[in-house]
Design an enzyme around this catalytic site. Structure first.
Site, PDB file in Angstrom:
ATOM      1  N   THR A 210      -8.521   6.663  -1.933  1.00  0.00           N
ATOM      2  CA  THR A 210      -9.873   6.111  -2.048  1.00  0.00           C
ATOM      3  C   THR A 210     -10.912   7.202  -1.784  1.00  0.00           C
ATOM      4  O   THR A 210     -12.033   7.110  -2.268  1.00  0.00           O
ATOM      5  CB  THR A 210     -10.087   4.946  -1.052  1.00  0.00           C
ATOM      6  OG1 THR A 210      -9.564   5.327   0.227  1.00  0.00           O
ATOM      7  CG2 THR A 210      -9.397   3.690  -1.523  1.00  0.00           C
TER       8      THR A 210
ATOM      9  N   LYS B 138     -14.781   8.328  -3.550  1.00  0.00           N
ATOM     10  CA  LYS B 138     -16.022   8.643  -2.821  1.00  0.00           C
ATOM     11  C   LYS B 138     -16.587   9.973  -3.298  1.00  0.00           C
ATOM     12  O   LYS B 138     -17.803  10.113  -3.506  1.00  0.00           O
ATOM     13  CB  LYS B 138     -15.747   8.691  -1.310  1.00  0.00           C
ATOM     14  CG  LYS B 138     -15.291   7.351  -0.742  1.00  0.00           C
ATOM     15  CD  LYS B 138     -14.704   7.469   0.665  1.00  0.00           C
ATOM     16  CE  LYS B 138     -13.979   6.177   1.028  1.00  0.00           C
ATOM     17  NZ  LYS B 138     -13.128   6.301   2.221  1.00  0.00           N
TER      18      LYS B 138
ATOM     19  N   LYS C 269       0.894  14.651   0.657  1.00  0.00           N
ATOM     20  CA  LYS C 269      -0.496  14.919   0.245  1.00  0.00           C
ATOM     21  C   LYS C 269      -0.705  16.406  -0.040  1.00  0.00           C
ATOM     22  O   LYS C 269      -1.746  16.819  -0.534  1.00  0.00           O
ATOM     23  CB  LYS C 269      -1.468  14.429   1.316  1.00  0.00           C
ATOM     24  CG  LYS C 269      -1.444  12.900   1.478  1.00  0.00           C
ATOM     25  CD  LYS C 269      -2.397  12.439   2.576  1.00  0.00           C
ATOM     26  CE  LYS C 269      -2.294  10.955   2.873  1.00  0.00           C
ATOM     27  NZ  LYS C 269      -3.012  10.096   1.909  1.00  0.00           N
TER      28      LYS C 269
ATOM     29  N   HIS D 174       0.798  -1.234   0.000  1.00  0.00           N
ATOM     30  CA  HIS D 174       0.000   0.000   0.000  1.00  0.00           C
ATOM     31  C   HIS D 174       0.824   1.275   0.000  1.00  0.00           C
ATOM     32  O   HIS D 174       0.261   2.362   0.135  1.00  0.00           O
ATOM     33  CB  HIS D 174      -0.915   0.042   1.224  1.00  0.00           C
ATOM     34  CG  HIS D 174      -1.992  -0.983   1.224  1.00  0.00           C
ATOM     35  ND1 HIS D 174      -3.249  -0.745   0.708  1.00  0.00           N
ATOM     36  CD2 HIS D 174      -2.008  -2.254   1.670  1.00  0.00           C
ATOM     37  CE1 HIS D 174      -4.002  -1.823   0.862  1.00  0.00           C
ATOM     38  NE2 HIS D 174      -3.264  -2.760   1.444  1.00  0.00           N
TER      39      HIS D 174
ATOM     40  N   LYS E  86      -8.168  14.414   4.407  1.00  0.00           N
ATOM     41  CA  LYS E  86      -7.368  13.181   4.442  1.00  0.00           C
ATOM     42  C   LYS E  86      -6.338  13.360   5.547  1.00  0.00           C
ATOM     43  O   LYS E  86      -6.235  14.451   6.113  1.00  0.00           O
ATOM     44  CB  LYS E  86      -6.678  12.929   3.095  1.00  0.00           C
ATOM     45  CG  LYS E  86      -5.914  14.144   2.549  1.00  0.00           C
ATOM     46  CD  LYS E  86      -5.351  13.903   1.166  1.00  0.00           C
ATOM     47  CE  LYS E  86      -6.333  14.008   0.034  1.00  0.00           C
ATOM     48  NZ  LYS E  86      -6.664  12.763  -0.625  1.00  0.00           N
ATOM     49  N   ARG E  87      -5.569  12.302   5.872  1.00  0.00           N
ATOM     50  CA  ARG E  87      -4.487  12.469   6.831  1.00  0.00           C
ATOM     51  C   ARG E  87      -3.566  13.596   6.354  1.00  0.00           C
ATOM     52  O   ARG E  87      -3.404  13.812   5.149  1.00  0.00           O
ATOM     53  CB  ARG E  87      -3.691  11.159   6.975  1.00  0.00           C
ATOM     54  CG  ARG E  87      -4.420  10.081   7.738  1.00  0.00           C
ATOM     55  CD  ARG E  87      -4.679  10.486   9.176  1.00  0.00           C
ATOM     56  NE  ARG E  87      -3.459  10.479   9.956  1.00  0.00           N
ATOM     57  CZ  ARG E  87      -3.143   9.564  10.867  1.00  0.00           C
ATOM     58  NH1 ARG E  87      -3.981   8.577  11.126  1.00  0.00           N
ATOM     59  NH2 ARG E  87      -2.012   9.633  11.542  1.00  0.00           N
TER      60      ARG E  87
HETATM   61  C1  26V Z   1       2.233   2.114   7.651  1.00  0.00           C
HETATM   62  C2  26V Z   1       2.750   2.208   8.896  1.00  0.00           C
HETATM   63  C3  26V Z   1       4.182   2.279   9.018  1.00  0.00           C
HETATM   64  C4  26V Z   1       4.613   1.989  10.379  1.00  0.00           C
HETATM   65  C5  26V Z   1       3.818   2.660  11.426  1.00  0.00           C
HETATM   66  C6  26V Z   1       2.382   2.317  11.346  1.00  0.00           C
HETATM   67  C7  26V Z   1       1.889   2.236   9.986  1.00  0.00           C
HETATM   68  C8  26V Z   1       0.537   2.187   9.801  1.00  0.00           C
HETATM   69  C9  26V Z   1       0.035   2.099   8.558  1.00  0.00           C
HETATM   70  C10 26V Z   1       0.883   2.075   7.482  1.00  0.00           C
HETATM   71  C11 26V Z   1       0.303   1.941   6.170  1.00  0.00           C
HETATM   72  C12 26V Z   1       0.751   2.949   5.235  1.00  0.00           C
HETATM   73  C13 26V Z   1       0.237   2.612   3.941  1.00  0.00           C
HETATM   74  C14 26V Z   1      -1.097   3.213   3.639  1.00  0.00           C
HETATM   75  O1  26V Z   1      -1.883   3.576   4.476  1.00  0.00           O
HETATM   76  N1  26V Z   1      -1.326   3.302   2.376  1.00  0.00           N
HETATM   77  C15 26V Z   1      -2.537   3.849   1.822  1.00  0.00           C
HETATM   78  O2  26V Z   1      -3.338   2.754   1.434  1.00  0.00           O
HETATM   79  C16 26V Z   1      -4.533   3.162   0.816  1.00  0.00           C
HETATM   80  C17 26V Z   1      -5.335   1.915   0.523  1.00  0.00           C
HETATM   81  O3  26V Z   1      -4.674   1.139  -0.412  1.00  0.00           O
HETATM   82  C18 26V Z   1      -4.233   3.951  -0.432  1.00  0.00           C
HETATM   83  O4  26V Z   1      -5.438   4.389  -1.008  1.00  0.00           O
HETATM   84  C19 26V Z   1      -3.365   5.153  -0.106  1.00  0.00           C
HETATM   85  O5  26V Z   1      -2.989   5.819  -1.276  1.00  0.00           O
HETATM   86  C20 26V Z   1      -2.145   4.698   0.639  1.00  0.00           C
HETATM   87  O6  26V Z   1      -1.378   5.803   1.093  1.00  0.00           O
END
Ligand code: 26V
Length: 749
Positions: free
Chosen positions: A586, A590, A484, A290, A478-479
Site C-alpha cells: 500500500t 501512497k 521485500k 493478506h 517498509k518493514r
Molecule cells: C501475520 C502474523 C503472523 C503471526 C505473528 C503476528 C502476525 C502479525 C501480522 C501478520 C500479518 C501478515 C500479513 C500482512 O501484514 N500482510 C500485508 O497486508 C497488507 C495489507 O493487505 C498488504 O499490502 C501487504 O502486501 C501484506 O504483506
C-alpha cells in the site's frame, strides 16, 4: 487485531473542514499547527501494511457515510520505538499512553467478561444438551471508544478498543490474607493487553497472543449481540435475522475465533441449535487473506488451544468434523486432500482453514494475489467453494496520504481541477492534460523540492546526515524482510559505488538512497540488513572519491508520521519484492499519489498500477510471479550460475564477507547465507542484472526533467483507483451489502 492510526488531530481537522481556520487562528497566538501536532502521540497499534489498511478503511467508511466500525485492542504499548546505535537496531518500549490520550472515551458501563480456561460440564435440559463453563478465569474487558470522523459529511463512526482490567484486588484471595496472590492476579489479567506482538510475518505460537485474539473477539461479539438485542429485541425471531443486519469482517485470520465465538453465543447463550447457528454465522462473517507466506499462516497447537479455550475448542472440533464429512462425500477416499484441507490436523488448529469454512466470502488484496490464492495456495478450497473467492484490491485514503500530508500539492491540484477529487478521487484523471503543461510541472517540482527541505531538516536532526535537496531522492521504506529485498537494493548500491570508484567521472545524476523500516526483534537477517545499510552509509557518505554524488541514509523509527514526511518528498519509490510474495503493498500507492515514479517487480498491486499509469510512466524489472512459482515447483535456477556468470555479482557478494565493509567477517554472514546458502531463495541475484538496468533507466529519465515531471504528474492523475473510497465501495456492495446512512445531507466545503 491491529489499527495503525498515526496521529489524528490534523486529519480530523481536515475532515471537519477546520484545518485552515485553526492554522490561521493559531498563527495569531504564535503557534504553528504543524509543530503543535507533534505533541500528539503517534498511535502505533499495528505492525505495518495490514494495520494501516484497517485505519484507511475506517476513514473511507466514515467519509462514504457507511455505518461501519472498528473493533480492536487498546495495547498499553504499541509497536516498539526503534533507535539506531552504532548501526544496529535497538528496541525501546512505546509508551504512547503515558500522558493520556485525548481521543479516547472510556466506557466502563459497557464492560463485558471474557472467560478463559476452566472446564465444560454437559447437562441434559429437557431433550437438549447444555454446556456449562466452570472454574474459568474471568477477565473484564473495558471498551475505549475513539471517534472516526468522516470527511465533510457529518458521519462519526467508532473504533472500539478493548482493555483488560482486573478489579483492584482478587477479593477471595485477599480475604484469605494472600496479598501477593491478589496483586499477581491483577498483574496477570492486565498482561493480556500490555503489548502488541512485533512480528508481522513469522508465527510464534505464544499463548498470550491467542489470549489476546479471543479476548477482543469475545468482547467485540458480546457487545455487538447486546446492542443488537437492545435495538431489534431479544426474541429468537429477531436473532435469526442477525446476518441481515450485521456484517463482521475479519482482517486476516487473527480474529478468526469470531466464528466459533458467534456459534457459542448463539447456541449456549441464545438457545440456537447447531444448524441455525451455523447458517447465521457463515452469512455474517467474511474474511480477507493478506499473505501467502507459509511461515505467516496462523496455526495453534491443539493442546494449548484446548486448555485456554475449552468450549471454543469443542465447537471447532465439531465444525471440523462436519466439514470433513462433507469433503468425504464430495471426495470419497481422497484422504490426502481431506487432511490438507482439515481445520484440525497434525495437532494444530489451522486458522486460515477455519476462516474459509466459517465465512461466506474470502478475498485477496490485489488481482494477482487473489489469483495466486485461487490457483495455488487455496486451490482445494476454491474448487470446493468457488463462489466464496473474490478480489478486493487494496487502497489508501487519499485524504490522509495526499490532502493532509502534502497540502501544497493538494492546493495545486485543487487550483487546476477543483476540489471534487477529495470526495470523488476518480476526478483526479482531469489532471492528465497537466502532465505536459510546463507551468504546472514547474510548480509541482518546486513543491517536491520544498517537501525535501522539510524532510532534510528532520533527517539532519535525527541522523546528522545532510540531505542534498537537489539530488534524486530514492526511497525504500517498509518493514524489513527478505522477500521485500532491501538486500537487493543494498547490493545495487554497492555495485554503483564500485563503478564510481572504478570510474570517478561516471555519468550519474546525484542520488540519495533513503531507507527506513523496523525489523522484528527476533529476525536476525532483517537486523543485519539494517546494519548493512548503515555500514554502506558510513563508507559511501565519507568517501571523497564519491564527491557526494550518491548518499545513503537510514532514517530511524519508521512510523505513520515519518511516512507522512518522507512520501511527499520522494522521487523514486522502491517496490522490489520477489514476484508473488507481496500480497498487495500500500506504500506503493501512497508514493504514486504524491508524484513519485515507481521502480518495481510485477507483484501485488504494482501490476494494477502499471495498468493504470501505462508502461511509459513506471519502471518494471525482474522475474514474473509465474516464473518464480515455476522455479519453486520445478527447480531450475542455480545461484552459482549468477555468481560465476556476472563479475559485478561476484564482487558485491564477496564484499559482504571479505572485509571490504570494514566490519567483522561474520557481520553479514546471514545475508551471505541467504544468497549463497539457500540457493538464493528470494531470487535476489537472479533479478540483480535486470534491476541494475532498471536503475539506469531511472537515471536517464531523470536527466530529462521534462520527461520526468510528466511521468510524476501522470502518476498522480492515474492514482484514483487506489483510493480506499473505491475499495470500500466494493466491499460494501459485494460483501457487506451496506449502503450509506446519510446523517447530514449536503456538503459544507
Ligand atoms: C501475520 C502474523 C503472523 C503471526 C505473528 C503476528 C502476525 C502479525 C501480522 C501478520 C500479518 C501478515 C500479513 C500482512 O501484514 N500482510 C500485508 O497486508 C497488507 C495489507 O493487505 C498488504 O499490502 C501487504 O502486501 C501484506 O504483506
Amino acid at each position: 487485531m491491529e489499527f495503525l492510526l498515526g496521529r489524528l488531530l490534523s486529519n480530523n481537522l481536515l475532515n471537519l473542514g477546520l484545518k485552515d481556520i485553526c492554522e490561521e487562528g493559531l498563527k495569531d497566538f504564535g503557534i504553528d499547527l504543524g509543530e503543535l501536532e507533534t505533541v500528539e502521540p503517534d498511535a502505533g497499534l499495528g505492525n505495518g501494511g495490514l494495520g494501516r489498511l484497517a485505519a484507511c478503511f475506517l476513514d473511507s467508511l466514515a467519509s462514504l457515510q457507511m455505518p461501519g466500525h472498528g473493533c480492536g485492542i487498546r495495547y498499553r504499548h504499541g509497536l516498539f520505538e526503534q533507535k539506531i546505535v552504532n548501526g544496529y537496531q535497538v528496541e525501546l518500549p512505546d509508551n504512547w499512553l503515558q500522558d493520556g490520550y485525548v481521543w479516547e472515551v472510556r466506557k466502563p458501563e459497557r464492560a463485558v467478561i471474557v472467560k478463559f480456561g476452566g472446564n465444560i460440564r454437559m447437562e441434559i435440559k429437557g431433550k437438549n444438551p447444555v454446556f456449562i463453563h466452570e472454574n474459568y478465569e474471568p477477565v473484564r474487558a473495558v471498551p475505549y471508544d475513539l471517534p472516526v470522523v468522516g470527511y465533510n459529511c457529518g458521519t462519526v463512526n467508532t473504533l472500539r478498543l478493548w482493555s483488560a482490567e482486573a478489579d483492584d484486588f482478587d477479593f477471595s484471595s485477599f480475604s484469605k490474607g494472600d496479598y501477593l496472590k491478589a496483586v499477581e492476579h491483577k498483574y496477570n489479567v492486565e498482561n493480556t493487553t500490555q503489548v502488541l506482538y512485533p512480528e508481522d510475518s513469522h508465527l510464534e505460537g505464544k499463548i498470550l497472543r491467542l489470549k489476546q485474539q479471543y479476548f477482543f473477539v469475545s468482547a467485540g461479539l458480546l457487545s455487538i449481540v447486546r446492542r443488537y438485542k437492545k435495538t431489534f429485541g431479544t426474541t429468537m425471531e429477531a436473532l435469526k435475522k442477525f446476518h441481515e443486519r450485521i456484517a463482521i469482517h475479519i482482517n486476516d485470520t487473527h480474529p478468526a475465533l469470531a466464528i466459533p465465538e458467534l456459534m457459542r453465543i448463539l447456541m449456549d447463550e441464545e438457545g440456537f441449535g447447531w444448524e441455525e447457528a451455523w447458517d447465521v454465522t457463515v452469512k455474517t462473517i467474511s474474511y480477507t487473506n493478506h499473505t501467502i507466506l507459509p511461515e505467516a499462516l496462523e496455526k495453534w497447537p491443539m493442546d494449548l488451544f484446548k486448555g485456554l479455550l475449552p468450549r471454543i475448542y469443542m465447537i471447532v472440533e465439531e465444525i471440523n468434523e462436519r466439514f470433513c464429512k462433507k469433503l468425504w462425500e464430495q471426495y470419497p477416499g481422497q484422504w490426502e486432500r481431506i487432511r490438507h484441507m482439515a481445520i484440525l490436523s497434525d495437532n494444530y488448529v489451522h486458522m486460515a482453514h477455519l476462516s474459509v469454512v466459517g465465512s461466506h466470502s474470502v478475498n485477496g488484496v490485489a488481482k494477482i494475489h487473489s489469483e495466486i490464492l485461487k490457483k495455488e495456495v487455496m486451490s482445494n478450497f476454491n474448487q470446493f467453494y468457488p463462489h466464496k473467492f473474490n478480489n478486493k484490491t487494496n487502497g489508501v485514503t487519499h485524504r490522509r496520504w495526499l490532502a493532509n500530508c502534502n497540502p501544497s500539492l493538494s492546493a495545486l491540484i485543487t487550483e487546476a481541477i477543483g476540489p471534487s477529487w477529495l470526495t470523488h478521487p476518480e476526478d483526479l484523471t482531469a489532471l492528465e492534460p497537466y502532465a505536459n503543461d510546463s507551468s504546472f510541472q514547474e510548480k509541482a517540482a518546486k513543491i517536491k523540492r520544498r517537501n525535501k527541505e522539510a524532510l532534510a531538516n528532520h533527517i539532519s536532526d535525527y541522523t546528522g546526515v545532510n540531505l542534498d535537496v537537489d539530488s534524486l531522492l530514492d526511497v525504500h521504506v517498509k518493514r524489513i524482510h527478505a522477500y521485500k529485498r532491501q538486500v537487493l537494493n543494498a547490493l545495487q548500491i554497492m555495485d554503483m559505488y564500485n563503478r564510481i570508484r572504478d570510474n570517478p567521472n561516471l555519468d550519474i545524476v546525484p542520488r540519495t538512497f533513503l531507507f527506513a523500516g523496523k525489523a522484528a526483534p527476533g529476525y536476525h537477517l532483517a537486523k543485519q540488513t539494517i546494519k548493512l545499510v548503515n555500514t554502506l552509509a558510513d563508507i559511501i557518505n565519507n568517501d571523497p572519491i564519491v564527491k557526494d554524488r550518491i548518499k545513503v541514509v537510514f532514517v530511524p523509527n519508521y512510523s505513520v508520521s515519518l511516512a507522512e514526511l518522507i512520501i511527499p518528498a520522494t522521487n523514486v519509490s522502491e517496490q522490489i519484492s520477489t514476484a508473488s510474495k507481496e500480497a498487495s503493498g500500500t506504500g506503493n500507492m501512497k508514493f504514486m499519489m504524491n508524484g513519485a515514479v515507481t521502480i518495481c517487480t510485477m507483484d501485488g498491486a504494482n501490476v494494477e498500477m502499471y495498468e493504470e499509469v501505462g508502461e511509459e510512466n513506471i519502471i518494471t524489472f525482474g522475474l514474473s510471479a509465474e516464473q518464480v512459482i515455476r522455479y519453486y515447483t520445478f527447480g531450475g535456477y542455480n545461484v552459482m550460475d549468477e555468481y560465476h556468470g556476472d563479475q559485478r555479482i561476484k564482487t558485491v557478494v564477496d564484499q559482504l564477507v571479505n572485509g571490504f565493509l570494514g566490519t567483522g567477517y561474520n557481520e553479514f554472514s546471514d545475508i551471505h547465507h541467504l544468497l549463497m546458502g539457500t540457493n538464493d531463495e528470494y531470487f535476489i541475484l537472479k533479478d540483480f542484472s535486470s534491476y541494475v538496468d532498471a536503475q539506469n533507466r531511472i537515471n536517464d529519465f531523470y536527466k530529462d526533467q521534462t520527461i520526468w515531471r510528466s511521468m510524476a504528474v501522470n502518476n498522480i492523475a492515474f492514482s484514483s483507483r487506489f483510493s480506499t473510497d473505491r475499495t470500500i465501495s466494493e466491499y460494501a456492495i459485494d460483501i457487506w451489502k451496506i449502503k450509506p446512512l446519510v446523517v447530514r445531507s449536503g456538503r459544507r466545503f
